[in-house]
Design a protein around this motif. Sequence first.
Motif, mmCIF file in Angstrom:
data_model
loop_
_atom_site.group_PDB
_atom_site.id
_atom_site.type_symbol
_atom_site.label_atom_id
_atom_site.label_comp_id
_atom_site.label_asym_id
_atom_site.label_seq_id
_atom_site.Cartn_x
_atom_site.Cartn_y
_atom_site.Cartn_z
ATOM 1 N N GLY A 73 0.819 -1.218 0.000
ATOM 2 C CA GLY A 73 0.000 0.000 0.000
ATOM 3 C C GLY A 73 0.845 1.257 0.000
ATOM 4 O O GLY A 73 0.565 2.217 -0.733
ATOM 5 N N SER A 74 1.901 1.265 0.809
ATOM 6 C CA SER A 74 2.795 2.421 0.870
ATOM 7 C C SER A 74 3.540 2.620 -0.452
ATOM 8 O O SER A 74 3.640 3.748 -0.962
ATOM 9 C CB SER A 74 3.796 2.233 2.012
ATOM 10 N N ASP A 75 4.051 1.525 -1.003
ATOM 11 C CA ASP A 75 4.792 1.605 -2.272
ATOM 12 C C ASP A 75 3.904 2.102 -3.409
ATOM 13 O O ASP A 75 4.314 2.947 -4.211
ATOM 14 C CB ASP A 75 5.371 0.240 -2.641
ATOM 15 N N TYR A 76 2.679 1.612 -3.477
ATOM 16 C CA TYR A 76 1.786 1.965 -4.583
ATOM 17 C C TYR A 76 1.226 3.384 -4.428
ATOM 18 O O TYR A 76 0.934 4.049 -5.415
ATOM 19 C CB TYR A 76 0.641 0.961 -4.697
ATOM 20 N N THR A 77 1.080 3.816 -3.187
ATOM 21 C CA THR A 77 0.671 5.210 -2.959
ATOM 22 C C THR A 77 1.711 6.152 -3.546
ATOM 23 O O THR A 77 1.378 7.142 -4.195
ATOM 24 C CB THR A 77 0.490 5.491 -1.454
ATOM 25 N N SER A 78 2.988 5.835 -3.350
ATOM 26 C CA SER A 78 4.072 6.650 -3.914
ATOM 27 C C SER A 78 4.115 6.521 -5.429
ATOM 28 O O SER A 78 4.298 7.509 -6.142
ATOM 29 C CB SER A 78 5.417 6.205 -3.320
ATOM 30 N N ALA A 79 3.923 5.296 -5.932
ATOM 31 C CA ALA A 79 4.004 5.065 -7.378
ATOM 32 C C ALA A 79 2.928 5.825 -8.147
ATOM 33 O O ALA A 79 3.151 6.249 -9.290
ATOM 34 C CB ALA A 79 3.890 3.568 -7.675
ATOM 35 N N LEU A 80 1.771 6.031 -7.511
ATOM 36 C CA LEU A 80 0.653 6.700 -8.196
ATOM 37 C C LEU A 80 0.396 8.102 -7.658
ATOM 38 O O LEU A 80 -0.663 8.689 -7.901
ATOM 39 C CB LEU A 80 -0.622 5.851 -8.065
ATOM 40 N N ALA A 81 1.383 8.652 -6.958
ATOM 41 C CA ALA A 81 1.209 9.965 -6.331
ATOM 42 C C ALA A 81 0.896 11.067 -7.341
ATOM 43 O O ALA A 81 0.174 12.021 -7.035
ATOM 44 C CB ALA A 81 2.461 10.332 -5.538
ATOM 45 N N ASP A 82 1.442 10.960 -8.541
ATOM 46 C CA ASP A 82 1.228 12.000 -9.554
ATOM 47 C C ASP A 82 0.052 11.697 -10.479
ATOM 48 O O ASP A 82 -0.199 12.442 -11.426
ATOM 49 C CB ASP A 82 2.500 12.166 -10.402
ATOM 50 N N GLU A 83 -0.658 10.623 -10.209
ATOM 51 C CA GLU A 83 -1.800 10.251 -11.047
ATOM 52 C C GLU A 83 -3.100 10.785 -10.441
ATOM 53 O O GLU A 83 -3.290 10.744 -9.223
ATOM 54 C CB GLU A 83 -1.888 8.731 -11.196
ATOM 55 N N LYS A 84 -3.998 11.256 -11.295
ATOM 56 C CA LYS A 84 -5.271 11.798 -10.814
ATOM 57 C C LYS A 84 -6.141 10.719 -10.166
ATOM 58 O O LYS A 84 -6.992 11.027 -9.325
ATOM 59 C CB LYS A 84 -6.029 12.441 -11.972
ATOM 60 N N CYS A 85 -5.937 9.463 -10.564
ATOM 61 C CA CYS A 85 -6.761 8.388 -10.014
ATOM 62 C C CYS A 85 -6.417 8.099 -8.557
ATOM 63 O O CYS A 85 -7.233 7.592 -7.798
ATOM 64 C CB CYS A 85 -6.598 7.114 -10.839
ATOM 65 N N GLY A 86 -5.171 8.412 -8.135
ATOM 66 C CA GLY A 86 -4.735 8.101 -6.790
ATOM 67 C C GLY A 86 -4.627 6.602 -6.568
ATOM 68 O O GLY A 86 -4.659 5.817 -7.513
ATOM 69 N N PHE A 87 -4.511 6.204 -5.305
ATOM 70 C CA PHE A 87 -4.415 4.773 -4.971
ATOM 71 C C PHE A 87 -5.287 4.484 -3.760
ATOM 72 O O PHE A 87 -5.300 5.232 -2.783
ATOM 73 C CB PHE A 87 -2.977 4.367 -4.666
ATOM 74 N N ILE A 88 -6.030 3.378 -3.839
ATOM 75 C CA ILE A 88 -6.888 2.941 -2.728
ATOM 76 C C ILE A 88 -6.518 1.511 -2.367
ATOM 77 O O ILE A 88 -6.462 0.637 -3.240
ATOM 78 C CB ILE A 88 -8.378 3.000 -3.113
ATOM 79 N N MET A 89 -6.251 1.259 -1.080
ATOM 80 C CA MET A 89 -6.004 -0.101 -0.605
ATOM 81 C C MET A 89 -6.940 -0.384 0.562
ATOM 82 O O MET A 89 -7.048 0.405 1.499
ATOM 83 C CB MET A 89 -4.551 -0.281 -0.165
ATOM 84 N N LYS A 90 -7.642 -1.514 0.488
ATOM 85 C CA LYS A 90 -8.517 -1.942 1.569
ATOM 86 C C LYS A 90 -8.043 -3.302 2.072
ATOM 87 O O LYS A 90 -7.796 -4.215 1.281
ATOM 88 C CB LYS A 90 -9.968 -2.059 1.090
ATOM 89 N N ASN A 91 -7.909 -3.438 3.383
ATOM 90 C CA ASN A 91 -7.553 -4.720 3.973
ATOM 91 C C ASN A 91 -8.730 -5.196 4.827
ATOM 92 O O ASN A 91 -8.986 -4.669 5.912
ATOM 93 C CB ASN A 91 -6.295 -4.611 4.824
#
Length: 333
Positions: A73-91
């Motif tokens: 979740g942390s890695d993908y939040t950074s990977a998509l930080a510049d994308e308008k879609c953002g990142f959502i992770m649910k556990n």
Amino acid sequence: MKKRITAFVTACAAVFGLCSCSLKERDMVEEEKKLPVPPKLVFLGDSIAAGYGLEGYDKSDLYHCNSYANIIGSDYTSALADEKCGFIMKNDAVSGDTSQDLIDLLDSGDIDEDLKDSNAVVVSIGGNDILHIIFSAAEDLGWDKEAGDFDFDRINFKDALSSLTSMSDEIDDALKGYETNLTVIEQKIRDRTDGEIYIQTLYNPVEYFSDWKMLVDYADGKIDTFNKIVKDGAEKDGKHHYTVIDVGSRFEGQNADLTNMSDYDIHPNAEGHKVIAEMVDAELRKGDYSYTVTVPGEAHWTSAAKGLFVGIAAVAVILVIGVVIFVMKKKQR
């Protein structure tokens, strides 16, 4: 007449110079933008996915320990930080859940919204269906919790073999139930999302009991059957059902180092979670992900510009006709 034509051409040039920007426009169009990782990711399952046993673990809030779900979740939040879609992770993993518990959770509707529009669902389930049976036998067969080892002085190997044999039917029944439930789980997830489903295999924490080969080999056989169920279900009846993340094979020979078994805890330790995170990440990055953005399209002439062109063309035709008439009359004189 020459002066008039020159003046007209000069005027047209001036008009174009002043109006060229306003005479063109760009319509907004939808464009598909590729992504390296899924923008919406869901984790389901049991205590392994929940991060039980890690520093910061809290069963009521799974987002503060360094579990493989949170690492990704942390890695993908950074990977998509510049994308308008953002990142959502649910556990939505629940410590202690069996495969039937996960079916019940899916039926409850409580996680429908989390699963909706998800791009990937990673599942760790089934360990609680069989491991408690094996560990119950280990305690009956001489495991000393205080010493963290087997007390071989109080083991009757004939009784031990008999106990393992009688326990076998119970585990086999549990494995049959798991096989049925896994098919149900896959279908219920599929009913709620078009995203890819990933199912993890199970490692053998009993491997830690290296001094008692009988129990280790017995557990290996049952967990191998468990993992075969997972692998065989991935491609069945000519159809792809899910992708397998083979945690069991990766942990083989390293369970003592990658779990908390030295504290009589079967769960992955911090290093184990890092290893699982690497495996899950590698599989997720093989997927095809994108989202739709609205961007300006190619510039084109406005309807006003087209009207202006027609008007200029008409005036130009009139001028040409006038020139021709003027020349013909001049020749007649």
